[in-house]
Design a protein around this motif. Structure first.
Motif, PDB file in Angstrom:
ATOM      1  N   LYS A   1     -14.024  20.257  -9.826  1.00 11.61           N
ATOM      2  CA  LYS A   1     -15.223  19.428  -9.582  1.00 11.61           C
ATOM      3  C   LYS A   1     -15.159  18.782  -8.207  1.00 11.61           C
ATOM      4  O   LYS A   1     -16.167  18.731  -7.497  1.00 11.61           O
ATOM      5  N   GLU A   2     -13.992  18.275  -7.838  1.00 11.38           N
ATOM      6  CA  GLU A   2     -13.844  17.669  -6.511  1.00 11.38           C
ATOM      7  C   GLU A   2     -14.074  18.727  -5.428  1.00 11.38           C
ATOM      8  O   GLU A   2     -14.699  18.449  -4.401  1.00 11.38           O
ATOM      9  N   GLU A   3     -13.598  19.937  -5.680  1.00  7.77           N
ATOM     10  CA  GLU A   3     -13.810  21.042  -4.734  1.00  7.77           C
ATOM     11  C   GLU A   3     -15.315  21.319  -4.561  1.00  7.77           C
ATOM     12  O   GLU A   3     -15.799  21.480  -3.434  1.00  7.77           O
ATOM     13  N   ALA A   4     -16.045  21.348  -5.670  1.00  4.56           N
ATOM     14  CA  ALA A   4     -17.502  21.576  -5.599  1.00  4.56           C
ATOM     15  C   ALA A   4     -18.178  20.411  -4.878  1.00  4.56           C
ATOM     16  O   ALA A   4     -19.085  20.609  -4.053  1.00  4.56           O
ATOM     17  N   TYR A   5     -17.725  19.204  -5.175  1.00  2.00           N
ATOM     18  CA  TYR A   5     -18.283  18.026  -4.504  1.00  2.00           C
ATOM     19  C   TYR A   5     -18.072  18.116  -2.992  1.00  2.00           C
ATOM     20  O   TYR A   5     -18.991  17.904  -2.197  1.00  2.00           O
ATOM     21  N   GLN A   6     -16.855  18.477  -2.597  1.00  3.18           N
ATOM     22  CA  GLN A   6     -16.552  18.576  -1.161  1.00  3.18           C
ATOM     23  C   GLN A   6     -17.356  19.703  -0.518  1.00  3.18           C
ATOM     24  O   GLN A   6     -17.704  19.630   0.666  1.00  3.18           O
ATOM     25  N   LEU A   7     -17.652  20.750  -1.281  1.00  5.70           N
ATOM     26  CA  LEU A   7     -18.480  21.835  -0.747  1.00  5.70           C
ATOM     27  C   LEU A   7     -19.843  21.313  -0.315  1.00  5.70           C
ATOM     28  O   LEU A   7     -20.306  21.591   0.794  1.00  5.70           O
TER      29      LEU A   7
END
Lengths: 281, 281, 281
Positions: free
Chosen positions: B233-239
């Motif tokens: 989720k954090e990865e998607a947020y950072q995307l």
């Protein structure tokens, strides 16, 4: 402190180093007697600040510590349990207790270390293995279970997840060099070198304060269970635990007086300074 | 942006690369002045999207960054504290702040990096060390404490737990090749090669968008603090943070138009494509 | 079970080993059709205890799996989102679902594996790569984003944080030997050796019970998401899940009867015993 009357190993003490030698013919099986012995050993170590390092070795020419006893494995429950009802196995509890003793623990592996024997090694702080003698395997998947002495839980804390999965899923022998390359052990050493290497390392660590050894262990283990901010707090907590119980402040004061940090010559010499400073109590 | 008036290092900027050169005779001690300088450096970097990469090196012929100042260590509290009352040390706070700057940080180590100096290296994103010049040690356990500049917390995030414990508990010098084998550094390089290697790496990263560099850092650090589902989720947020601030969509649109993925020739050529695409803003 | 009618790969089954061969000219692009195929593959695998190992390979002479399709990347949202509103990308969901199949998964990499292709490899349990053929890269930072197929989240679960950051931030090709040295793959193998090596490993694992393979995977993945005490509980939980569904107890009973642990000769022979015991059902 009474490190005797064990049935599966004997011990010898040299200064602050306790050497535990497994000697339980014919194969150093990891049965209830060995777990009881390890549990009592851990209980003694938890209260003993005179012992600072424990080295685990074997009297057997080919076997370090054998897999768990098939006697009790064959009587395991075959009922699935709910996740919330699960309790740790005695094997898990004992190895976790060994992992948490305040002393530095070193596995000196010169023979087979498979199944529970390998899991016991993973519960030690450090592992060194002799080339041509040490052989490792987790065979549990082939038997129908999984490494359940903490092996499935601790493997990826030592090596990458991919290599942990290969070891756990392949149920295949691997040697000391492979173990070093993958990272399950600290180092592979030639059979003639492992004794002096582990001896020197154990004696070096044994010169340092028991309370700072414990603080280092607590913070390092906590660091992989906690997010970085919480890990840093535990590190700070352990620092004050240590300074309240060790001669740290007097050692820093003397280092300050003698000007360690004002002299390049001293900076070149830290490998010896850390030993010399042990005289300050 | 005013990267000057520091008392323990000087800086030079070449494009989007800032080089920080420690120069605090006689030994580059990690004292309050250095921590104050690093704190102010971090504050500047946090607000600067012009700098994308920071390289930390030393002007001293033998010392990269020295251990923490014995002046303030000798005045540390010796009172144990309750776990809930513990506060981070200034040293921990400053190194964590350095660890969290949005820029890519590279430690270029050509001398001693012991104690707090080594912990500072561990707070950088990447570490490269020169053979025959770099020497590492955590000496804290011998003094009566533990590495408390984040070293006890960060070591096992780089290497397996067993090797982290050996480094922390043995208080022993180790060199660049050993550091590479254990994984505390990315690579050991010959003394003549480390300059060009780090220079090329820094300049390569400095061509990429500041916001995607930051997004990569945020997601990678979060990934080891979070369970996988939360990390994703954090990865998607950072995307989405990145796509809202970088030319990513225009670059993908052009890649799509020019048919990168329809041509084997292009696929062979990604090492150059990633540079060529920087012209699309 | 109907492992056919896929548009981007074809499959072949040999016993309990399913080989998935990507074949989507011209470059095995990781587009919606491939993700749909992988999603359906995962759905089938989740319900199939006949397949125990899945090997992913490519029919393309130079490309294993290509990066994500620029067609859908160019249409990504450029709106920043709130952290609490973020949803996983379809790419993340599919690769996570592949990561969680109960089978052992092996990436057999004999060509380019960049961007999403490399992230797909990281979602497999194990990775092997052919020297001179495999080439890896995460190019996302150069495009203005970050690896968002789980790559930013999974990289540091395989290698130390410093090496993960170098790979993610440098957007640079690296080969099989470098990948082995850093730890993103299990092993680099010569091109003639990778086939037999992966084949032997897959067939070995495929002889073991499906339910113990699954238990091993569940516990190992959980172990890096959980503190050690919780990881040990999950390990114990998975043990009872396995014993309730596998012939484990009968195998231990027979091992006990035949006296495996009373014979040094047998102890020398575990590499074969784990295969012989498969006859006990």
């Amino acid at each position: 402190m009474g490190y005797d009357n064990f049935s599966t190993f004997h011990t010898s003490q040299d200064g602050a180093v306790l050497t535990v030698t497994f000697d339980c013919p014919p194969v150093n099986v990891q049965g209830i007697p060995m777990l009881d012995d390890l549990n009592r050993l851990a209980e003694l170590l938890e209260r003993d600040r005179g012992i600072k390092v424990v080295v685990f070795q074997s009297a057997h020419p080919e076997i370090w510590v054998c897999h768990a006893d098939t006697h009790f494995l064959k009587d395991m429950s075959i009922d699935a349990v709910d996740r919330q009802d699960v309790k740790l196995l005695y094997l898990q509890e004992v190895l976790q207790r060994i992992s948490e003793v305040p002393q530095a623990t070193i596995a000196k592996i010169e023979g087979f270390a498979r199944g529970g024997g390998h899991e016991f090694a993973l519960a030690c702080d450090m592992r060194f293995a002799a080339r041509g003698k040490a052989t490792f395997m987790q065979m549990e998947v082939a038997m129908g279970i999984l490494p359940c002495g903490g092996g499935a839980s601790r493997m990826a804390r030592q090596v990458g997840l991919g290599r942990a999965l290969e070891i756990i899923l392949s149920a295949q022998d691997f040697d000391a060099d492979q173990a070093e390359a993958y990272g399950t052990i600290n180092k592979a050493l030639d059979p003639d070198d492992i004794g002096p290497y582990v001896d020197a390392l154990a004696k070096r660590i044994a010169r340092f304060p028991a309370e700072s050894i414990e603080a280092c262990k607590r913070a390092a283990y906590a660091s992989i269970d906690l997010p970085i901010q919480e890990a840093l707090k535990e590190e700070a907590y352990q620092l004050f635990q240590a300074t309240s119980r060790t001669p740290a402040i007097r050692r820093f004061a003397q280092a300050d007086e003698t000007g360690v940090q004002n002299s390049l010559e001293n900076q070149r010499n830290w490998n010896q300074i850390v030993l010399a400073v042990q005289e300050i109590l």
